[in-house]
Motif scaffolding. Structure first.
Motif, PDB file in Angstrom:
ATOM      1  N   VAL A 124      38.554  33.896  24.680  1.00 26.69           N
ATOM      2  CA  VAL A 124      39.250  33.569  25.930  1.00 26.69           C
ATOM      3  C   VAL A 124      40.458  34.488  26.112  1.00 26.69           C
ATOM      4  N   GLY A 125      41.216  34.680  25.030  1.00 31.66           N
ATOM      5  CA  GLY A 125      42.376  35.565  25.109  1.00 31.66           C
ATOM      6  C   GLY A 125      41.989  36.988  25.465  1.00 31.66           C
ATOM      7  N   TRP A 126      40.877  37.455  24.886  1.00 32.70           N
ATOM      8  CA  TRP A 126      40.443  38.825  25.181  1.00 32.70           C
ATOM      9  C   TRP A 126      39.978  38.961  26.622  1.00 32.70           C
ATOM     10  N   ILE A 127      39.285  37.951  27.129  1.00 33.79           N
ATOM     11  CA  ILE A 127      38.831  37.995  28.522  1.00 33.79           C
ATOM     12  C   ILE A 127      40.021  38.056  29.471  1.00 33.79           C
ATOM     13  N   VAL A 128      41.033  37.243  29.219  1.00 41.47           N
ATOM     14  CA  VAL A 128      42.237  37.256  30.066  1.00 41.47           C
ATOM     15  C   VAL A 128      42.918  38.620  30.006  1.00 41.47           C
ATOM     16  N   PHE A 129      43.006  39.183  28.805  1.00 38.85           N
ATOM     17  CA  PHE A 129      43.622  40.501  28.633  1.00 38.85           C
ATOM     18  C   PHE A 129      42.885  41.559  29.437  1.00 38.85           C
ATOM     19  N   VAL A 130      41.557  41.565  29.356  1.00 42.97           N
ATOM     20  CA  VAL A 130      40.772  42.557  30.078  1.00 42.97           C
ATOM     21  C   VAL A 130      40.903  42.378  31.585  1.00 42.97           C
ATOM     22  N   VAL A 131      40.854  41.138  32.047  1.00 42.70           N
ATOM     23  CA  VAL A 131      40.935  40.880  33.495  1.00 42.70           C
ATOM     24  C   VAL A 131      42.258  41.371  34.069  1.00 42.70           C
ATOM     25  N   LEU A 132      43.360  40.998  33.435  1.00 43.39           N
ATOM     26  CA  LEU A 132      44.660  41.425  33.947  1.00 43.39           C
ATOM     27  C   LEU A 132      44.861  42.927  33.754  1.00 43.39           C
ATOM     28  N   GLY A 133      44.351  43.458  32.652  1.00 41.33           N
ATOM     29  CA  GLY A 133      44.470  44.897  32.423  1.00 41.33           C
ATOM     30  C   GLY A 133      43.618  45.696  33.394  1.00 41.33           C
ATOM     31  N   PHE A 134      42.424  45.201  33.686  1.00 43.44           N
ATOM     32  CA  PHE A 134      41.550  45.897  34.635  1.00 43.44           C
ATOM     33  C   PHE A 134      42.151  45.844  36.038  1.00 43.44           C
ATOM     34  N   ARG A 135      42.779  44.740  36.368  1.00 46.27           N
ATOM     35  CA  ARG A 135      43.464  44.627  37.671  1.00 46.27           C
ATOM     36  C   ARG A 135      44.522  45.712  37.817  1.00 46.27           C
ATOM     37  N   ALA A 136      45.216  45.999  36.719  1.00 43.31           N
ATOM     38  CA  ALA A 136      46.272  47.014  36.765  1.00 43.31           C
ATOM     39  C   ALA A 136      45.727  48.427  36.898  1.00 43.31           C
ATOM     40  N   LEU A 137      44.451  48.651  36.530  1.00 41.20           N
ATOM     41  CA  LEU A 137      43.863  49.990  36.622  1.00 41.20           C
ATOM     42  C   LEU A 137      43.676  50.452  38.065  1.00 41.20           C
ATOM     43  N   ASP A 138      43.793  49.537  39.002  1.00 42.90           N
ATOM     44  CA  ASP A 138      43.596  49.893  40.404  1.00 42.90           C
ATOM     45  C   ASP A 138      44.811  50.621  40.978  1.00 42.90           C
ATOM     46  N   HIS A 139      45.687  51.130  40.101  1.00 46.79           N
ATOM     47  CA  HIS A 139      46.889  51.816  40.582  1.00 46.79           C
ATOM     48  C   HIS A 139      46.625  53.271  40.956  1.00 46.79           C
ATOM     49  N   VAL A 140      45.450  53.783  40.647  1.00 45.22           N
ATOM     50  CA  VAL A 140      45.079  55.161  40.990  1.00 45.22           C
ATOM     51  C   VAL A 140      43.718  55.132  41.675  1.00 45.22           C
ATOM     52  N   ASP A 141      43.588  55.876  42.754  1.00 48.54           N
ATOM     53  CA  ASP A 141      42.327  55.925  43.484  1.00 48.54           C
ATOM     54  C   ASP A 141      41.175  56.312  42.555  1.00 48.54           C
ATOM     55  N   GLY A 142      40.104  55.545  42.585  1.00 45.68           N
ATOM     56  CA  GLY A 142      38.894  55.874  41.852  1.00 45.68           C
ATOM     57  C   GLY A 142      38.876  55.458  40.401  1.00 45.68           C
ATOM     58  N   LEU A 143      40.024  55.098  39.817  1.00 45.29           N
ATOM     59  CA  LEU A 143      40.078  54.857  38.373  1.00 45.29           C
ATOM     60  C   LEU A 143      39.369  53.568  37.964  1.00 45.29           C
ATOM     61  N   ALA A 144      39.723  52.452  38.593  1.00 45.73           N
ATOM     62  CA  ALA A 144      39.107  51.177  38.216  1.00 45.73           C
ATOM     63  C   ALA A 144      37.599  51.204  38.441  1.00 45.73           C
ATOM     64  N   GLY A 145      37.175  51.802  39.556  1.00 49.82           N
ATOM     65  CA  GLY A 145      35.749  51.875  39.844  1.00 49.82           C
ATOM     66  C   GLY A 145      35.000  52.696  38.818  1.00 49.82           C
ATOM     67  N   ALA A 146      35.539  53.859  38.464  1.00 50.14           N
ATOM     68  CA  ALA A 146      34.870  54.740  37.504  1.00 50.14           C
ATOM     69  C   ALA A 146      34.799  54.105  36.116  1.00 50.14           C
ATOM     70  N   VAL A 147      35.914  53.539  35.653  1.00 50.80           N
ATOM     71  CA  VAL A 147      35.925  52.882  34.345  1.00 50.80           C
ATOM     72  C   VAL A 147      34.999  51.671  34.353  1.00 50.80           C
ATOM     73  N   GLY A 148      34.971  50.944  35.473  1.00 51.49           N
ATOM     74  CA  GLY A 148      34.111  49.775  35.587  1.00 51.49           C
ATOM     75  C   GLY A 148      32.635  50.130  35.499  1.00 51.49           C
ATOM     76  N   VAL A 149      32.239  51.202  36.162  1.00 51.87           N
ATOM     77  CA  VAL A 149      30.838  51.629  36.127  1.00 51.87           C
ATOM     78  C   VAL A 149      30.429  51.984  34.700  1.00 51.87           C
ATOM     79  N   LEU A 150      31.244  52.774  34.024  1.00 55.93           N
ATOM     80  CA  LEU A 150      30.918  53.199  32.657  1.00 55.93           C
ATOM     81  C   LEU A 150      30.856  52.003  31.702  1.00 55.93           C
ATOM     82  N   THR A 151      31.819  51.104  31.841  1.00 55.70           N
ATOM     83  CA  THR A 151      31.842  49.930  30.967  1.00 55.70           C
ATOM     84  C   THR A 151      30.662  49.013  31.237  1.00 55.70           C
TER      85      THR A 151
END
Length: 333
Positions: A124-151
């Motif tokens: 549960v702790g890891w899921i929360v960490f990833v969710v909030l951390g992934f939300r923060a990746l949206d600070h640069v155009d294209g970054l969250a989408g690209a990392v999300g696809v690969l993951t």
């Protein structure tokens, strides 16, 4: 096989279409990324959520690609997290409330029978960490989408190796939806992922990884998770260390931008980091390499973060125009 191709194609095209259709309403309603000098409508997140859910549910209801035990519940929980994220896009919501809501959703989908209570709490702790951390990746155009696809491809490979076909199909649909979103989010972005899409994707990826790794040892699971979440972890670590140094929290994309990389270059560099981590994670899961192999990824990320903290921005980056500096700001809500 044919359904997987058809589902992925449908998710890609539907997401691209919905993101385009929702862009103008999002602008008119003021549902935009809070950045200076440039307003990016948060239309991509809703498009990713709707397309992923529609295609996955259609496959399950028609019996062509049943989601299987627990996967439907996981998708429902992810939709709930997405709703919480959409609320954060519409109005300011403190991160601790987002984390609490995500923790509740995660606690409902963790397979405690295989992880045990202690392992479930860690999951549960890891899921929360990833969710909030992934939300923060949206600070640069294209970054969250690209990392999300690969993951998504990496976690999908782990699920396929465990013969969790429904989960693997769901992750392929998510990867396709994020690819359709990238058509609008590649720099310069015309639509953003927002908290809605980022939290939805982060939750699906983290929860699916927990499901695929349930029953495995703690050490090897930690190695797999480290590889899958290496970019998120490096971003969080950079923020923490920069704040401890007495400055403001600086994110990976912002730091690389100040060092002179273009937005496209940032996505390519961090995409390669994500690909390396995902590849190692999959190989560890398959037993091709030992869990200790993930240490090289972790050490490399740590060295990279420390290097970014110590390297001073070039004079050209420091003298960037106010417009460019304004685009480096990220919303902290």
């Amino acid at each position: 096989m044919l359904y997987g191709i058809a589902a992925a194609t449908s998710a890609l095209l539907l997401t691209a279409l919905l993101a385009a259709l929702l862009r103008l309403p999002a602008l008119k309603l003021g549902i935009v990324e809070r950045r200076r000098q440039r307003k990016v409508p948060v239309a991509g997140g809703v498009a990713v959520v709707v397309a992923t859910c529609l295609v996955a549910v259609a496959g399950d209801r028609t019996g062509v690609a049943p989601l299987g035990d627990g996967v439907g519940e996981l998708l429902v929980a992810a939709a709930g997290v997405a709703s919480l994220g959409f609320l954060a896009d519409v109005r300011r919501v403190k991160p601790r409330f987002l984390g609490a809501g995500t923790a509740v959703a995660a606690a409902l989908v963790v397979p405690y029978g295989e992880t045990g209570v202690g392992g479930g709490v860690l999951a549960v702790g890891w899921i929360v960490f990833v969710v909030l951390g992934f939300r923060a990746l949206d600070h640069v155009d294209g970054l969250a989408g690209a990392v999300g696809v690969l993951t998504a491809f990496g976690v999908g490979a782990c699920a396929a190796a465990e013969v969790m076909d429904g989960l693997a199909v769901l992750l392929s649909v998510l990867a396709a939806a994020l690819t359709g979103f990238l058509m609008h989010n590649w720099p310069p972005a015309r639509a953003g992922l927002g908290s809605c899409g980022a939290m939805f994707a982060g939750f699906l990826l983290a929860s699916a990884a927990v499901t695929a790794r349930a029953g495995y040892g703690l050490a090897s699971t930690a190695a797999v998770f480290a590889g899958l979440g290496i970019v998120v972890a490096a971003d969080v670590l950079l923020v923490v260390l920069s704040r401890r140094g007495g400055g403001r929290g600086v994110r990976l994309g912002h730091r690389l931008r100040r060092l002179g990389l273009t937005p496209q270059g940032i996505v390519v560099v961090l995409g390669l980091v994500a690909f390396s981590g995902v590849l190692v994670a999959v190989l560890v899961h398959l037993g091709t390499i030992a869990a200790s192999g993930a240490l090289w990824v972790v050490v490399g990320a740590l060295v990279g973060v420390i290097g970014l903290l110590r390297i001073k921005p070039s004079s050209a980056a420091r003298s960037a125009s106010p417009q460019v500096r304004g685009q480096l700001r990220v919303r902290n809500g």
